[in-house]
Design a protein around this motif. Structure first.
Motif, PDB file in Angstrom:
ATOM      1  N   PRO A  70       0.743  -1.301  -0.052  1.00  0.00           N
ATOM      2  CA  PRO A  70       0.117   0.002   0.011  1.00  0.00           C
ATOM      3  C   PRO A  70       0.990   1.335  -0.103  1.00  0.00           C
ATOM      4  N   GLU A  71       2.215   1.168   0.576  1.00  0.00           N
ATOM      5  CA  GLU A  71       2.792   2.718   0.512  1.00  0.00           C
ATOM      6  C   GLU A  71       3.435   2.870  -0.868  1.00  0.00           C
ATOM      7  N   TRP A  72       3.748   1.977  -1.690  1.00  0.00           N
ATOM      8  CA  TRP A  72       4.109   2.259  -3.034  1.00  0.00           C
ATOM      9  C   TRP A  72       2.792   2.766  -3.755  1.00  0.00           C
ATOM     10  N   ILE A  73       1.658   2.081  -3.527  1.00  0.00           N
ATOM     11  CA  ILE A  73       0.655   2.711  -4.305  1.00  0.00           C
ATOM     12  C   ILE A  73       0.159   4.108  -3.957  1.00  0.00           C
ATOM     13  N   ALA A  74       0.257   4.322  -2.527  1.00  0.00           N
ATOM     14  CA  ALA A  74       0.076   5.512  -1.924  1.00  0.00           C
ATOM     15  C   ALA A  74       1.070   6.839  -2.505  1.00  0.00           C
ATOM     16  N   SER A  75       2.250   6.288  -2.716  1.00  0.00           N
ATOM     17  CA  SER A  75       3.254   7.327  -3.354  1.00  0.00           C
ATOM     18  C   SER A  75       3.053   7.543  -4.979  1.00  0.00           C
ATOM     19  N   PHE A  76       2.556   6.370  -5.420  1.00  0.00           N
ATOM     20  CA  PHE A  76       2.137   6.530  -6.671  1.00  0.00           C
ATOM     21  C   PHE A  76       0.940   7.667  -6.878  1.00  0.00           C
ATOM     22  N   LEU A  77      -0.070   7.415  -6.163  1.00  0.00           N
ATOM     23  CA  LEU A  77      -1.048   8.410  -6.135  1.00  0.00           C
ATOM     24  C   LEU A  77      -0.993   9.637  -5.861  1.00  0.00           C
ATOM     25  N   THR A  78      -0.135  10.003  -4.758  1.00  0.00           N
ATOM     26  CA  THR A  78       0.363  11.297  -4.245  1.00  0.00           C
ATOM     27  C   THR A  78       1.168  11.943  -5.208  1.00  0.00           C
ATOM     28  N   SER A  79       2.106  11.281  -5.925  1.00  0.00           N
ATOM     29  CA  SER A  79       2.729  11.836  -7.246  1.00  0.00           C
ATOM     30  C   SER A  79       1.800  12.607  -8.191  1.00  0.00           C
ATOM     31  N   PHE A  80       0.884  11.390  -8.488  1.00  0.00           N
ATOM     32  CA  PHE A  80       0.013  11.841  -9.573  1.00  0.00           C
ATOM     33  C   PHE A  80      -1.090  13.173  -9.379  1.00  0.00           C
ATOM     34  N   GLN A  81      -1.325  13.090  -7.909  1.00  0.00           N
ATOM     35  CA  GLN A  81      -2.410  13.967  -7.658  1.00  0.00           C
ATOM     36  C   GLN A  81      -1.516  15.284  -7.583  1.00  0.00           C
ATOM     37  N   ILE A  82      -0.594  15.429  -7.151  1.00  0.00           N
ATOM     38  CA  ILE A  82       0.528  16.557  -7.121  1.00  0.00           C
ATOM     39  C   ILE A  82       0.693  17.273  -8.671  1.00  0.00           C
ATOM     40  N   ALA A  83       1.046  16.182  -9.202  1.00  0.00           N
ATOM     41  CA  ALA A  83       1.332  16.618 -10.780  1.00  0.00           C
ATOM     42  C   ALA A  83       0.205  17.053 -11.475  1.00  0.00           C
ATOM     43  N   PHE A  96       4.916  19.088 -20.386  1.00  0.00           N
ATOM     44  CA  PHE A  96       6.060  19.252 -19.875  1.00  0.00           C
ATOM     45  C   PHE A  96       5.934  19.711 -18.283  1.00  0.00           C
ATOM     46  N   SER A  97       4.716  20.511 -17.989  1.00  0.00           N
ATOM     47  CA  SER A  97       4.573  20.637 -16.347  1.00  0.00           C
ATOM     48  C   SER A  97       4.291  19.251 -15.712  1.00  0.00           C
ATOM     49  N   PHE A  98       3.527  18.529 -16.270  1.00  0.00           N
ATOM     50  CA  PHE A  98       3.300  17.194 -15.641  1.00  0.00           C
ATOM     51  C   PHE A  98       4.470  16.543 -15.019  1.00  0.00           C
ATOM     52  N   LEU A  99       5.316  16.379 -16.440  1.00  0.00           N
ATOM     53  CA  LEU A  99       6.681  15.604 -15.887  1.00  0.00           C
ATOM     54  C   LEU A  99       7.521  16.391 -15.156  1.00  0.00           C
ATOM     55  N   ALA A 100       7.246  17.738 -15.096  1.00  0.00           N
ATOM     56  CA  ALA A 100       8.559  18.470 -14.469  1.00  0.00           C
ATOM     57  C   ALA A 100       8.193  18.233 -12.813  1.00  0.00           C
ATOM     58  N   SER A 101       6.790  17.960 -12.768  1.00  0.00           N
ATOM     59  CA  SER A 101       6.422  17.859 -11.141  1.00  0.00           C
ATOM     60  C   SER A 101       6.742  16.134 -10.997  1.00  0.00           C
ATOM     61  N   TRP A 102       6.090  15.361 -11.897  1.00  0.00           N
ATOM     62  CA  TRP A 102       5.978  13.859 -11.831  1.00  0.00           C
ATOM     63  C   TRP A 102       7.612  13.264 -11.391  1.00  0.00           C
ATOM     64  N   MET A 107      11.025  18.108   1.099  1.00  0.00           N
ATOM     65  CA  MET A 107       9.780  18.516   1.550  1.00  0.00           C
ATOM     66  C   MET A 107       8.939  17.435   2.101  1.00  0.00           C
ATOM     67  N   ALA A 108       9.403  16.149   1.945  1.00  0.00           N
ATOM     68  CA  ALA A 108       8.510  14.781   2.068  1.00  0.00           C
ATOM     69  C   ALA A 108       8.407  15.045   3.623  1.00  0.00           C
ATOM     70  N   SER A 109       7.574  14.287   4.032  1.00  0.00           N
ATOM     71  CA  SER A 109       7.222  13.677   5.712  1.00  0.00           C
ATOM     72  C   SER A 109       7.027  12.299   5.315  1.00  0.00           C
ATOM     73  N   PRO A 110       7.134  11.357   6.408  1.00  0.00           N
ATOM     74  CA  PRO A 110       6.848  10.221   6.546  1.00  0.00           C
ATOM     75  C   PRO A 110       5.557   9.694   5.899  1.00  0.00           C
ATOM     76  N   ASP A 111       4.584  10.667   5.971  1.00  0.00           N
ATOM     77  CA  ASP A 111       3.205  10.328   5.744  1.00  0.00           C
ATOM     78  C   ASP A 111       2.901  10.776   4.136  1.00  0.00           C
ATOM     79  N   LEU A 112       3.883  11.615   3.727  1.00  0.00           N
ATOM     80  CA  LEU A 112       3.499  12.132   2.294  1.00  0.00           C
ATOM     81  C   LEU A 112       4.747  12.169   1.504  1.00  0.00           C
TER      82      LEU A 112
END
Lengths: 292, 266
Positions: free
Chosen positions: B63-76, B200-206, B215-220
């Motif tokens: 679930p942690e890998w899935i969560a980080s996938f989703l986090t990256s996607f939402q931010i991007a 390009f904006s998406f990739l820059a963030s992704w 910036m990261a915390s253990p939760d995010l």
């Protein structure tokens, strides 16, 4: 500069309709300006200020940096790696750009696609590949041992050799693409002229091709050099703790040592070198070259 | 002579040889990762002793890998929307505005792209520490927006400069309001610029990792932060699986960009 600055600075000169038109179009820029000021300019300035304010006002952080052999070695490592990467990318990138510009359609399209794919592939994925390839029991060492070329594994990772190999890999596309554009823009008839005048291939290369591509080579080399100076991820993963580069040092000063004053000083040194090189580029090659 | 492939003589052999070597140097590591992600060896033996989907299963079961996938996607995704909107407005101001200092402003907007990102990462870390934005979604979006905006401004400004403004004027002459003309005539006219700004904006963030590490915390944690943290410990084949997915995404975006270019030419 803020919105109020812009309006007050133009208002006293001529409050007529024509001056209001002269300052038109500023409003849509303000969101971007606010973002860049608050999330870029101010934080960076604050960091740089800390270098002369912490732990007490003065230049002691810069004195400490330049008096320490450890930090000077970091600076030396940074220039050594960036310099080596730049030279190797020019030597490899030039023939590849040349090939791309003149090879038959299919082959140049294929190689071009490989260059683009490599450039766009996630940086961590590419660095991971090199960690796998270069490790003690990695493919490169095992192949060399199996072939009987070496008796024990070569130290290819956690040192500057690994960093240089990995960074050359990452920087090559940034050299190939601008050089490709430069070579393509050469008028082929200049070589016909050279041939008519009796020039050999070597003479045509040194007296026609190199001078015509010199500005492109210089622009690409400066870009690769500057990008290499500030690189963090690849040195952090492929390099060793005893051979740091400047960007890693800044990160470590903040993360492990909490020495914000010294980190600010190192950041200012990195920024100064970077900006100086960009100014050289703008001065000698203009905006057009820098962009192409 | 030197620009004619068939008349290069002996130089042609040298050129082909170097092109072949560099092509292999650039391509083989990428193919290696893909192969290792399906290989059964825990120790990344090559060629793999057998084939398996085990690493992908481990990846999708965590679930942690899935969560980080989703986090990256939402931010991007949020960064992409904001970057295109703010970039569009700024590009209008920069290409059509008549105020002084436009070139300086443009240079300022592009600076985050050329400065060493580690300096920005450390500076933002200190700044956000005071504002309590480290480890928050808002903090990630703001930081990545600064990195993405230059790509947006370059792509959209270029499209706006190429766009024939007389068409927009014609729409206004025919009775459209200036805003209506911009939305219904100009925006469709520069849509390729908008799409490449978005890609390009998406990739820059992704793909962004240096700022994210600070910036990261253990939760995010974004995906690159998680990969970086894992790589610091061991070279698990699960990373090969993640990397392969990222490579596939890249290839898909490249294909999309190529299709758009073809579309633009026809």
């Amino acid at each position: 500069m803020t919105v109020t600055d812009a309006t007050t600075s133009t208002a006293p000169h001529a409050p007529s309709a024509s001056s209001r038109r002269a300052a038109r179009g500023f409003a849509p820029v303000t969101p971007a300006l606010a973002l860049v000021v608050f999330v870029f300019v101010l934080p960076v300035l604050a960091l740089l200020l800390r270098s002369v304010l912490e732990p007490q006002p003065g230049l002691q952080n810069y004195e400490a940096f330049f008096a320490s052999t450890t930090y000077l070695k970091v600076l030396g490592n940074t220039f050594l790696v960036a310099g080596t990467v730049t030279v190797v990318t020019v030597l490899l990138g030039f023939p590849v750009a040349w090939f791309l510009a003149i090879a038959p359609g299919f082959w140049s399209r294929l190689l071009f696609a490989i260059v683009i794919l490599s450039m766009w592939t996630n940086l961590l994925a590419r660095t991971y590949a090199w960690m796998v390839l270069l490790q003690r029991t990695g493919i490169i060492n095992r192949t060399l041992i199996d072939l009987g070329l070496i008796s024990g594994p070569l130290p290819l990772i956690n040192n500057l050799v690994g960093v240089t190999i990995g960074m050359t890999y990452i920087m090559l596309p940034f050299m190939i693409l601008p050089l490709h554009a430069t070579i393509r823009s050469i008028d082929p008839t200049v070589f016909q002229a050279a041939a008519l005048c009796g020039a050999s291939r070597w003479q045509a290369f040194t007296r026609v091709m190199l001078p015509l591509t010199a500005s492109g080579i210089a622009a690409g080399a400066l870009m690769v050099f500057v990008m290499s100076l500030g690189y963090f991820i690849t040195p952090a993963l492929l390099g060793g703790t005893s051979n740091m580069m400047l960007a890693e040092l800044i990160a470590q000063l903040v993360q492990s040592l909490l020495d914000w004053g010294l980190a600010g000083a190192a950041a200012l040194i990195l920024l100064t070198i970077t900006l100086a090189i960009y100014l050289v580029q703008l001065r000698f090659f203009g905006f057009g070259q820098a962009r192409s | 002579m030197l620009l004619d492939f068939s008349r290069l003589g002996g130089w042609r052999v040298a050129l082909i040889l170097i092109a072949l070597l560099v092509g292999a140097y650039l391509l083989l590591p990428i193919l290696l990762i893909v192969a290792l992600s399906f290989g059964s060896s825990q120790w990344l033996q090559f060629p793999p002793p057998g084939w398996t989907l085990r690493w992908y299963e481990e990846l999708f079961d965590d679930p942690e890998w899935i969560a980080s996938f989703l986090t990256s996607f939402q931010i991007a995704a949020v960064v992409t929307v904001l970057s295109v909107l703010i970039g569009l407005m700024a590009s209008f101001g920069l290409t059509r505005g008549t105020f002084r200092g436009r070139e300086a402003l443009r240079a300022l907007f592009l600076t985050p792209m050329i400065l060493p990102v580690v300096v920005l990462a450390v500076a933002l870390y200190a700044f956000f520490l005071r504002l309590h934005l480290n480890g928050t979604f808002v903090g990630f979006v703001l930081a990545h927006l600064v990195i993405a905006l230059p790509f947006s401004i370059i792509a959209i400004s270029n499209a706006l400069e190429r766009f024939d403004r007389d068409i927009e004027t014609a729409a206004i002459v025919c009775g459209a309001s200036p805003l209506e003309a911009k939305i219904r005539v100009t925006l469709p006219g520069i849509r390729l610029g908008l799409v490449s700004a978005a890609i390009f904006s998406f990739l820059a963030s992704w793909d962004e990792v240096v700022i994210a590490i600070f910036m990261a915390s253990p939760d995010l944690q974004t995906l690159p932060v998680r990969i970086f943290g894992t790589l610091r410990q061991d070279l698990s084949p699960v990373i090969a699986a993640v990397s392969t997915i990222l490579i596939a995404l890249t290839a898909a975006l490249m294909a999309l960009a190529a299709l758009l270019r073809k579309d633009a030419r026809s």
